[in-house]
Motif scaffolding. Structure first.
Motif, mmCIF file in Angstrom:
data_model
loop_
_atom_site.group_PDB
_atom_site.id
_atom_site.type_symbol
_atom_site.label_atom_id
_atom_site.label_comp_id
_atom_site.label_asym_id
_atom_site.label_seq_id
_atom_site.Cartn_x
_atom_site.Cartn_y
_atom_site.Cartn_z
ATOM 1 N N PRO A 14 0.802 -1.232 0.000
ATOM 2 C CA PRO A 14 0.000 0.000 0.000
ATOM 3 C C PRO A 14 0.831 1.276 0.000
ATOM 4 N N ALA A 15 1.970 1.279 0.698
ATOM 5 C CA ALA A 15 2.828 2.471 0.714
ATOM 6 C C ALA A 15 3.353 2.781 -0.686
ATOM 7 N N LEU A 16 3.619 1.736 -1.448
ATOM 8 C CA LEU A 16 4.108 1.906 -2.815
ATOM 9 C C LEU A 16 2.987 2.329 -3.757
ATOM 10 N N ARG A 17 1.845 1.714 -3.640
ATOM 11 C CA ARG A 17 0.744 2.019 -4.561
ATOM 12 C C ARG A 17 0.204 3.437 -4.342
ATOM 13 N N ARG A 18 0.376 3.976 -3.139
ATOM 14 C CA ARG A 18 -0.080 5.339 -2.859
ATOM 15 C C ARG A 18 1.024 6.378 -3.078
ATOM 16 N N ALA A 19 2.158 5.968 -3.569
ATOM 17 C CA ALA A 19 3.333 6.841 -3.634
ATOM 18 C C ALA A 19 3.175 7.980 -4.633
ATOM 19 N N ARG A 20 3.929 9.055 -4.363
ATOM 20 C CA ARG A 20 4.156 10.067 -5.389
ATOM 21 C C ARG A 20 5.150 9.463 -6.383
ATOM 22 N N GLN A 21 4.739 9.299 -7.612
ATOM 23 C CA GLN A 21 5.582 8.642 -8.606
ATOM 24 C C GLN A 21 6.578 9.620 -9.231
ATOM 25 N N PRO A 22 7.659 9.105 -9.799
ATOM 26 C CA PRO A 22 8.703 9.993 -10.337
ATOM 27 C C PRO A 22 8.199 10.957 -11.408
ATOM 28 N N TRP A 23 7.124 10.583 -12.108
ATOM 29 C CA TRP A 23 6.602 11.443 -13.164
ATOM 30 C C TRP A 23 5.571 12.448 -12.644
ATOM 31 N N GLU A 24 5.301 12.422 -11.342
ATOM 32 C CA GLU A 24 4.271 13.301 -10.782
ATOM 33 C C GLU A 24 4.824 14.603 -10.208
ATOM 34 N N ALA A 25 6.124 14.736 -10.125
ATOM 35 C CA ALA A 25 6.759 15.979 -9.680
ATOM 36 C C ALA A 25 8.197 15.963 -10.192
ATOM 37 N N ARG A 26 8.714 17.133 -10.486
ATOM 38 C CA ARG A 26 10.069 17.182 -11.022
ATOM 39 C C ARG A 26 11.079 17.015 -9.888
ATOM 40 N N VAL A 27 12.041 16.145 -10.109
ATOM 41 C CA VAL A 27 13.098 15.904 -9.131
ATOM 42 C C VAL A 27 14.216 16.915 -9.391
ATOM 43 N N PRO A 28 14.714 17.595 -8.359
ATOM 44 C CA PRO A 28 15.774 18.593 -8.575
ATOM 45 C C PRO A 28 17.103 17.936 -8.917
ATOM 46 N N VAL A 29 17.504 18.049 -10.162
ATOM 47 C CA VAL A 29 18.722 17.377 -10.604
ATOM 48 C C VAL A 29 19.711 18.322 -11.281
ATOM 49 N N ASP A 30 19.242 19.470 -11.746
ATOM 50 C CA ASP A 30 20.120 20.362 -12.500
ATOM 51 C C ASP A 30 21.300 20.859 -11.671
ATOM 52 N N GLY A 31 21.115 20.961 -10.360
ATOM 53 C CA GLY A 31 22.192 21.434 -9.500
ATOM 54 C C GLY A 31 23.393 20.520 -9.442
ATOM 55 N N LEU A 32 23.242 19.278 -9.902
ATOM 56 C CA LEU A 32 24.378 18.355 -9.868
ATOM 57 C C LEU A 32 25.527 18.842 -10.743
ATOM 58 N N ARG A 33 25.215 19.581 -11.782
ATOM 59 C CA ARG A 33 26.262 20.018 -12.714
ATOM 60 C C ARG A 33 27.280 20.932 -12.036
ATOM 61 N N THR A 34 26.832 21.677 -11.061
ATOM 62 C CA THR A 34 27.730 22.618 -10.377
ATOM 63 C C THR A 34 27.859 22.301 -8.889
ATOM 64 N N ALA A 35 27.444 21.117 -8.489
ATOM 65 C CA ALA A 35 27.465 20.759 -7.068
ATOM 66 C C ALA A 35 28.886 20.755 -6.521
ATOM 67 N N PRO A 36 29.047 21.140 -5.253
ATOM 68 C CA PRO A 36 30.385 21.176 -4.654
ATOM 69 C C PRO A 36 30.864 19.821 -4.140
ATOM 70 N N TYR A 37 30.135 18.752 -4.462
ATOM 71 C CA TYR A 37 30.473 17.420 -3.972
ATOM 72 C C TYR A 37 30.506 16.449 -5.157
#
Length: 273
Positions: A165-188
Protein backbone atom coordinates in the motif's frame (compact mmCIF):
# COMPACT_ATOMS: atom_id res chain seq x y z
CA UNK A 1 12.20 12.85 14.33
CA UNK A 2 8.40 12.59 13.86
CA UNK A 3 7.27 10.29 11.12
CA UNK A 4 10.43 8.28 10.59
CA UNK A 5 12.59 5.90 12.58
CA UNK A 6 16.37 6.02 12.55
CA UNK A 7 19.05 3.50 13.46
CA UNK A 8 22.66 4.60 13.90
CA UNK A 9 25.48 2.11 13.44
CA UNK A 10 29.02 2.93 14.54
CA UNK A 11 30.74 6.25 15.14
CA UNK A 12 32.84 8.59 13.05
CA UNK A 13 32.25 10.40 9.78
CA UNK A 14 28.54 10.60 9.07
CA UNK A 15 26.92 8.61 6.27
CA UNK A 16 23.17 8.64 5.52
CA UNK A 17 21.71 5.66 3.63
CA UNK A 18 18.27 6.15 2.08
CA UNK A 19 16.32 3.00 1.20
CA UNK A 20 13.98 2.43 -1.71
CA UNK A 21 10.46 1.03 -1.95
CA UNK A 22 9.09 -2.07 -0.23
CA UNK A 23 11.84 -1.93 2.36
CA UNK A 24 12.95 -0.63 5.70
CA UNK A 25 16.31 1.03 6.18
CA UNK A 26 17.96 -1.74 8.23
CA UNK A 27 16.74 -4.49 5.90
CA UNK A 28 17.89 -2.77 2.74
CA UNK A 29 21.31 -1.73 3.96
CA UNK A 30 22.28 -4.83 5.97
CA UNK A 31 25.21 -5.48 3.60
CA UNK A 32 26.61 -2.03 4.41
CA UNK A 33 26.57 -2.55 8.18
CA UNK A 34 30.28 -3.55 8.24
CA UNK A 35 31.13 0.04 7.25
CA UNK A 36 30.17 1.03 10.79
CA UNK A 37 33.32 -0.74 11.97
CA UNK A 38 35.51 1.34 9.67
CA UNK A 39 35.17 4.78 11.23
CA UNK A 40 31.75 5.78 9.92
CA UNK A 41 28.56 6.77 11.72
CA UNK A 42 26.04 5.04 9.47
CA UNK A 43 22.64 6.71 9.80
CA UNK A 44 19.84 4.47 8.53
CA UNK A 45 16.35 5.99 8.41
CA UNK A 46 13.19 4.11 7.57
CA UNK A 47 11.09 6.48 5.49
CA UNK A 48 7.73 7.50 6.91
CA UNK A 49 5.54 5.46 4.54
CA UNK A 50 7.25 2.31 5.83
CA UNK A 51 6.72 3.32 9.44
CA UNK A 52 3.11 4.37 8.94
CA UNK A 53 1.82 2.35 5.99
CA UNK A 54 -1.42 4.31 5.90
CA UNK A 55 0.43 6.95 3.87
CA UNK A 56 2.17 6.67 0.52
CA UNK A 57 5.87 7.28 0.06
CA UNK A 58 6.71 10.77 -1.15
CA UNK A 59 10.21 11.70 -2.27
CA UNK A 60 9.54 15.39 -1.55
CA UNK A 61 8.68 14.97 2.15
CA UNK A 62 11.21 12.14 2.46
CA UNK A 63 13.88 14.44 1.08
CA UNK A 64 13.09 17.05 3.72
CA UNK A 65 13.45 14.36 6.42
CA UNK A 66 16.78 13.23 5.00
CA UNK A 67 18.08 16.79 4.77
CA UNK A 68 17.68 17.11 8.55
CA UNK A 69 19.73 13.94 9.07
CA UNK A 70 22.74 15.38 7.24
CA UNK A 71 23.78 17.30 10.34
CA UNK A 72 26.92 19.37 9.82
CA UNK A 73 27.84 17.24 6.80
CA UNK A 74 27.43 13.67 5.58
CA UNK A 75 27.99 11.32 2.70
CA UNK A 76 24.60 10.57 1.15
CA UNK A 77 23.58 7.32 -0.57
CA UNK A 78 20.17 6.63 -2.10
CA UNK A 79 18.96 3.44 -3.74
CA UNK A 80 16.07 3.34 -6.21
CA UNK A 81 13.20 5.54 -4.95
CA UNK A 82 15.50 6.55 -2.11
CA UNK A 83 17.73 8.15 -4.71
CA UNK A 84 14.94 10.61 -5.50
CA UNK A 85 14.67 11.53 -1.82
CA UNK A 86 18.46 11.89 -1.65
CA UNK A 87 18.39 14.32 -4.58
CA UNK A 88 15.73 16.42 -2.86
CA UNK A 89 17.82 16.48 0.34
CA UNK A 90 20.95 17.45 -1.58
CA UNK A 91 19.05 20.26 -3.29
CA UNK A 92 17.77 21.55 0.05
CA UNK A 93 21.18 21.42 1.78
CA UNK A 94 23.99 21.18 -0.78
CA UNK A 95 26.50 22.60 1.70
CA UNK A 96 25.92 19.60 4.00
CA UNK A 97 26.56 16.93 1.35
CA UNK A 98 30.09 15.52 1.19
CA UNK A 99 29.33 13.07 -1.61
CA UNK A 100 26.26 11.61 -3.31
CA UNK A 101 25.71 8.07 -4.58
CA UNK A 102 22.61 7.32 -6.66
CA UNK A 103 22.07 3.59 -7.13
CA UNK A 104 19.59 2.71 -9.89
CA UNK A 105 17.31 5.71 -9.33
CA UNK A 106 14.02 5.83 -11.28
CA UNK A 107 14.99 9.31 -12.45
CA UNK A 108 13.26 8.98 -15.79
CA UNK A 109 13.32 12.71 -16.53
CA UNK A 110 17.07 12.71 -17.27
CA UNK A 111 16.66 10.17 -20.08
CA UNK A 112 13.07 10.85 -21.08
CA UNK A 113 13.79 10.52 -24.80
CA UNK A 114 15.38 7.07 -24.50
CA UNK A 115 13.01 4.40 -25.92
CA UNK A 116 13.67 1.93 -23.08
CA UNK A 117 12.99 4.59 -20.46
CA UNK A 118 9.72 5.52 -22.14
CA UNK A 119 8.72 1.84 -22.25
CA UNK A 120 9.55 1.28 -18.58
CA UNK A 121 7.62 4.36 -17.50
CA UNK A 122 4.61 3.24 -19.51
CA UNK A 123 4.77 -0.24 -17.97
CA UNK A 124 4.96 1.24 -14.48
CA UNK A 125 2.11 3.66 -15.14
CA UNK A 126 -0.01 0.71 -16.28
CA UNK A 127 0.92 -1.30 -13.21
CA UNK A 128 -0.03 1.51 -10.85
CA UNK A 129 -3.30 2.10 -12.69
CA UNK A 130 -4.30 -1.56 -12.39
CA UNK A 131 -6.81 -2.82 -9.84
CA UNK A 132 -5.15 -6.16 -9.21
CA UNK A 133 -4.69 -7.54 -5.71
CA UNK A 134 -1.59 -6.54 -3.78
CA UNK A 135 0.15 -9.91 -4.24
CA UNK A 136 -0.32 -9.90 -8.01
CA UNK A 137 0.72 -6.25 -8.20
CA UNK A 138 3.84 -6.98 -6.14
CA UNK A 139 5.10 -9.82 -8.31
CA UNK A 140 4.43 -7.86 -11.49
CA UNK A 141 6.12 -4.73 -10.13
CA UNK A 142 9.21 -6.63 -9.03
CA UNK A 143 9.48 -8.24 -12.42
CA UNK A 144 9.18 -4.88 -14.19
CA UNK A 145 11.96 -3.23 -12.17
CA UNK A 146 14.33 -6.18 -12.51
CA UNK A 147 14.10 -7.97 -9.18
CA UNK A 148 14.54 -11.76 -9.46
CA UNK A 149 11.20 -12.84 -8.02
CA UNK A 150 12.11 -16.52 -8.28
CA UNK A 151 14.90 -15.93 -5.74
CA UNK A 152 12.48 -14.65 -3.12
CA UNK A 153 10.93 -17.02 -0.63
CA UNK A 154 7.17 -17.26 -0.23
CA UNK A 155 7.57 -16.00 3.33
CA UNK A 156 9.46 -12.93 2.15
CA UNK A 157 6.87 -12.20 -0.52
CA UNK A 158 4.22 -12.39 2.20
CA UNK A 159 6.18 -9.78 4.19
CA UNK A 160 6.44 -7.52 1.17
CA UNK A 161 2.72 -7.67 0.42
CA UNK A 162 2.12 -5.79 3.68
CA UNK A 163 4.26 -2.92 2.35
CA UNK A 164 2.56 -2.67 -1.04
CA UNK A 165 0.00 0.00 0.00
CA UNK A 166 2.83 2.47 0.71
CA UNK A 167 4.11 1.91 -2.82
CA UNK A 168 0.74 2.02 -4.56
CA UNK A 169 -0.08 5.34 -2.86
CA UNK A 170 3.33 6.84 -3.63
CA UNK A 171 4.16 10.07 -5.39
CA UNK A 172 5.58 8.64 -8.61
CA UNK A 173 8.70 9.99 -10.34
CA UNK A 174 6.60 11.44 -13.16
CA UNK A 175 4.27 13.30 -10.78
CA UNK A 176 6.76 15.98 -9.68
CA UNK A 177 10.07 17.18 -11.02
CA UNK A 178 13.10 15.90 -9.13
CA UNK A 179 15.77 18.59 -8.57
CA UNK A 180 18.72 17.38 -10.60
CA UNK A 181 20.12 20.36 -12.50
CA UNK A 182 22.19 21.43 -9.50
CA UNK A 183 24.38 18.36 -9.87
CA UNK A 184 26.26 20.02 -12.71
CA UNK A 185 27.73 22.62 -10.38
CA UNK A 186 27.47 20.76 -7.07
CA UNK A 187 30.38 21.18 -4.65
CA UNK A 188 30.47 17.42 -3.97
CA UNK A 189 31.30 14.35 -6.10
CA UNK A 190 28.44 12.27 -7.52
CA UNK A 191 28.45 8.58 -8.46
CA UNK A 192 25.68 6.78 -10.35
CA UNK A 193 25.61 2.99 -9.88
CA UNK A 194 23.97 0.80 -12.51
CA UNK A 195 23.28 -2.92 -12.25
CA UNK A 196 23.26 -3.05 -16.05
CA UNK A 197 20.41 -5.56 -15.89
CA UNK A 198 17.88 -3.28 -17.51
CA UNK A 199 18.34 -0.93 -20.46
CA UNK A 200 16.17 1.81 -18.96
CA UNK A 201 17.84 1.98 -15.55
CA UNK A 202 21.24 1.89 -17.20
CA UNK A 203 20.21 4.71 -19.55
CA UNK A 204 19.26 6.84 -16.53
CA UNK A 205 22.63 6.23 -14.89
CA UNK A 206 24.46 6.90 -18.15
CA UNK A 207 22.57 10.18 -18.58
CA UNK A 208 23.56 11.23 -15.07
CA UNK A 209 27.17 10.63 -16.07
CA UNK A 210 26.94 12.27 -19.49
CA UNK A 211 24.81 15.30 -18.60
CA UNK A 212 25.10 15.78 -14.85
CA UNK A 213 28.76 15.24 -13.95
CA UNK A 214 28.32 11.88 -12.22
CA UNK A 215 30.86 9.08 -12.35
CA UNK A 216 29.27 5.91 -13.72
CA UNK A 217 29.97 2.63 -11.95
CA UNK A 218 28.50 -0.74 -12.95
CA UNK A 219 27.86 -3.57 -10.48
CA UNK A 220 26.33 -6.65 -12.02
CA UNK A 221 24.95 -9.85 -10.56
CA UNK A 222 21.99 -8.74 -8.45
CA UNK A 223 19.72 -6.96 -10.89
CA UNK A 224 18.24 -3.82 -9.33
CA UNK A 225 19.58 -4.70 -5.87
CA UNK A 226 23.14 -3.52 -6.49
CA UNK A 227 23.77 -2.85 -2.80
CA UNK A 228 23.56 -6.59 -2.09
CA UNK A 229 26.77 -7.18 -4.06
CA UNK A 230 28.47 -6.22 -0.85
CA UNK A 231 32.16 -6.28 -1.74
CA UNK A 232 31.81 -4.27 -4.94
CA UNK A 233 29.21 -1.80 -3.71
CA UNK A 234 31.04 -1.11 -0.46
CA UNK A 235 34.28 -0.68 -2.40
CA UNK A 236 32.59 2.01 -4.52
CA UNK A 237 31.60 3.78 -1.31
CA UNK A 238 35.09 3.50 0.19
CA UNK A 239 36.72 4.71 -3.02
CA UNK A 240 34.47 7.75 -3.04
CA UNK A 241 34.64 8.48 0.67
CA UNK A 242 38.39 8.39 1.08
CA UNK A 243 39.76 7.97 -2.42
CA UNK A 244 41.53 4.69 -1.74
CA UNK A 245 41.24 1.40 -3.59
CA UNK A 246 40.93 -0.53 -0.35
CA UNK A 247 38.98 -3.72 -0.77
CA UNK A 248 36.46 -5.18 1.66
CA UNK A 249 37.83 -6.84 4.80
CA UNK A 250 38.27 -10.59 4.80
CA UNK A 251 34.94 -12.33 5.11
CA UNK A 252 32.93 -9.57 3.40
CA UNK A 253 32.53 -10.59 -0.19
CA UNK A 254 30.05 -11.79 -2.74
CA UNK A 255 26.36 -11.07 -2.75
CA UNK A 256 24.36 -10.53 0.42
CA UNK A 257 21.71 -13.21 0.08
CA UNK A 258 18.04 -12.47 0.51
CA UNK A 259 15.99 -14.31 3.02
CA UNK A 260 12.96 -14.22 5.26
CA UNK A 261 13.35 -11.60 7.95
CA UNK A 262 16.57 -10.23 6.51
CA UNK A 263 15.34 -8.06 3.72
CA UNK A 264 12.41 -6.42 2.20
CA UNK A 265 11.63 -4.89 -1.04
CA UNK A 266 12.43 -3.52 -4.34
CA UNK A 267 14.97 -1.52 -3.06
CA UNK A 268 15.68 -2.90 0.07
CA UNK A 269 15.28 -6.24 1.14
CA UNK A 270 15.83 -7.89 -1.90
CA UNK A 271 13.02 -6.71 -3.72
CA UNK A 272 12.71 -3.58 -5.84
CA UNK A 273 13.04 -0.02 -5.24
Amino acid sequence: MPGITVEVWGAGERVVLVHGSLATGPSEWRCQRPLADEGYEVVVPTRRAYVHTSVGEDFLSDGADVAELLGDGAHLVGHSYGGLAALVAADLRPEAVRSLVLAEPPLFQVAADHPAVRRLELRLRAAFASRTGDREFLEHFLHVVGVPVDELSAALLDELVALVPALRRARQPWEARVPVDGLRTAPYPVVAVSGRHDEAFHAVCAALAHDHRAELRVIQGAGHEVQTVAEEFNAVLRDLWHGSRERAPDGVSGRCRLGHGSATGPSGTPAPG
